[in-house]
Design an enzyme around this catalytic site. Structure first.
Site, mmCIF file in Angstrom:
data_model
loop_
_atom_site.group_PDB
_atom_site.id
_atom_site.type_symbol
_atom_site.label_atom_id
_atom_site.label_comp_id
_atom_site.label_asym_id
_atom_site.label_seq_id
_atom_site.Cartn_x
_atom_site.Cartn_y
_atom_site.Cartn_z
ATOM 1 N N GLN A 67 0.833 -1.193 0.000
ATOM 2 C CA GLN A 67 0.000 0.000 0.000
ATOM 3 C C GLN A 67 0.882 1.263 0.000
ATOM 4 O O GLN A 67 1.915 1.293 0.656
ATOM 5 C CB GLN A 67 -0.885 0.024 1.231
ATOM 6 C CG GLN A 67 -1.885 -1.099 1.328
ATOM 7 C CD GLN A 67 -3.057 -0.934 0.344
ATOM 8 O OE1 GLN A 67 -3.403 0.172 -0.065
ATOM 9 N NE2 GLN A 67 -3.630 -2.046 -0.054
ATOM 10 N N PRO A 68 0.425 2.316 -0.705
ATOM 11 C CA PRO A 68 1.178 3.567 -0.705
ATOM 12 C C PRO A 68 0.880 4.383 0.547
ATOM 13 O O PRO A 68 -0.106 4.132 1.252
ATOM 14 C CB PRO A 68 0.654 4.281 -1.953
ATOM 15 C CG PRO A 68 -0.760 3.800 -2.076
ATOM 16 C CD PRO A 68 -0.741 2.359 -1.614
ATOM 17 N N HIS A 71 1.996 7.761 -7.633
ATOM 18 C CA HIS A 71 3.309 8.387 -7.700
ATOM 19 C C HIS A 71 4.386 7.307 -7.771
ATOM 20 O O HIS A 71 4.169 6.155 -7.387
ATOM 21 C CB HIS A 71 3.553 9.294 -6.486
ATOM 22 C CG HIS A 71 3.370 8.595 -5.172
ATOM 23 N ND1 HIS A 71 2.117 8.320 -4.640
ATOM 24 C CD2 HIS A 71 4.260 8.122 -4.271
ATOM 25 C CE1 HIS A 71 2.257 7.703 -3.475
ATOM 26 N NE2 HIS A 71 3.547 7.561 -3.231
ATOM 27 N N VAL A 72 5.531 7.697 -8.281
ATOM 28 C CA VAL A 72 6.684 6.804 -8.414
ATOM 29 C C VAL A 72 7.847 7.393 -7.631
ATOM 30 O O VAL A 72 8.179 8.578 -7.786
ATOM 31 C CB VAL A 72 7.086 6.621 -9.897
ATOM 32 C CG1 VAL A 72 8.315 5.728 -10.014
ATOM 33 C CG2 VAL A 72 5.921 6.038 -10.707
#
Length: 320
Positions: free
Chosen positions: A245-246, A252-253
């Site tokens: 999970q971000p 985004h990278v």
């Protein structure tokens, strides 16, 4: 940029997290409303993270200067976006000339929400398996119900109200700029972020071969071009990651120096190499109908006990 000798009015509450191996400490406390020039009365909860910045090689012969000076003798606000701020701090007044990036890096979140407090508190983690069914029943509704305020700082950057002087590349599809984790000086710890403009693209699960391979390849090529032009970093010198999970649900990278080890953010399960993500999407090329590969995959990752998904995902493990 503002310079202030101290953080006026901060009242210490408690330690949230000690990370001695990273020379980092996270504390919870409060600032008076006047800290943000607000007219309302009452204290504002605030999280302060203070960490030692990298020591440049050219100052190695004077790491321990014999001079007086109080800890954090000087502070300079380097950036401020919505509730997030970071400062460069110096241990002595003469350090500002010798070390422009500061002796320490100080991050502030103010006003801090209960979500922030949980995120930065010490917590145990477990590995969870997220099947496509669990994603659709548990994770997707969780993401959809998150308040827009959680990504307000992202929108302020994308719409040109914040951090515009820091942007290294901008197009109609995405921007590249330094991440707030980076001190803006130490190339070995280079940390950039590419943020897409499409607000409907929230996480890895939303990627589709027919729409996003070109986007991801362009992010890769432009990041390589920026790093080579500005810092002389050649191909192979960057590690590009997508978290799941971000930490926030606006796609985004992460773009970091390949020699930089940043601990948990590169751990197996959470960090997916951009190259691998592109390769997996390419397996779906030519088959536009039906669910995409990231809709079909079962993903395994670590989840902290303070995460909003923890309770539901823990209960769901008996199903997978």
């Amino acid at each position: 940029m503002n310079v202030t000798p101290k953080l006026d009015g901060f009242v210490f509450g408690r330690i949230l997290l000690e990370e001695p191996e990273k020379c980092r400490l996270t504390v919870l406390g409060t600032f008076p409303a006047s800290f943000l020039s607000q007219s309302n009365s009452g204290d504002l909860p605030a999280i302060i993270r203070i960490e030692k910045t990298a020591i440049p090689v050219d100052v190695s012969n004077r790491i321990f200067p014999d001079q007086p000076g109080a800890f954090l003798n000087q502070l300079k606000c380097m950036e401020s976006t919505d509730i997030y701020m970071w400062f460069a701090g110096w241990l002595a007044s003469t350090s500002m000339e010798r070390q422009p990036q500061g002796d320490v890096k100080v991050n502030i979140i103010c006003p801090a929400t209960e979500v922030h407090i949980r995120k930065y508190s010490k917590q145990n983690s477990i590995l969870v398996r997220e099947t496509p069914d669990i994603y659709h029943r548990i994770v997707q509704p969780y993401i959809s119900e998150l308040p827009p305020e959680r990504t307000k700082w992202v929108i302020e950057i994308l719409e040109g109200r914040k951090e515009q002087s820091k942007i290294l590349f901008s197009s109609s599809d995405f921007i590249i700029l330094p991440d707030m984790k980076w001190d803006l000086h130490t190339i070995s710890s280079l940390y950039l972020i590419a943020i897409v403009r499409d607000e409907t693209l929230r996480s890895l699960r939303d990627l589709r071969a027919n729409r996003h391979i070109s986007l991801l390849k362009t992010i890769r090529s432009e990041a390589l071009a920026v790093a080579q032009e500005r810092w002389g970093i050649e191909r192979g010198g960057l590690r590009m990651l997508i978290h799941y999970q971000p930490s926030y649900y606006h796609f985004h990278v992460h773009i970091v120096n390949s020699n930089y080890e940043v601990g948990m953010s590169m751990i197996v399960g959470q960090a997916h190499l951009l190259e691998d993500v592109i390769s997996l999407l390419e397996l779906d090329e030519g088959t536009p109908d039906g669910p995409g590969i990231f809709e079909r995959l079962t993903l395994t990752y670590g989840l902290g006990e303070q995460h909003g998904l923890y309770t539901a995902m823990t209960a769901a493990q008996t199903e997978s």
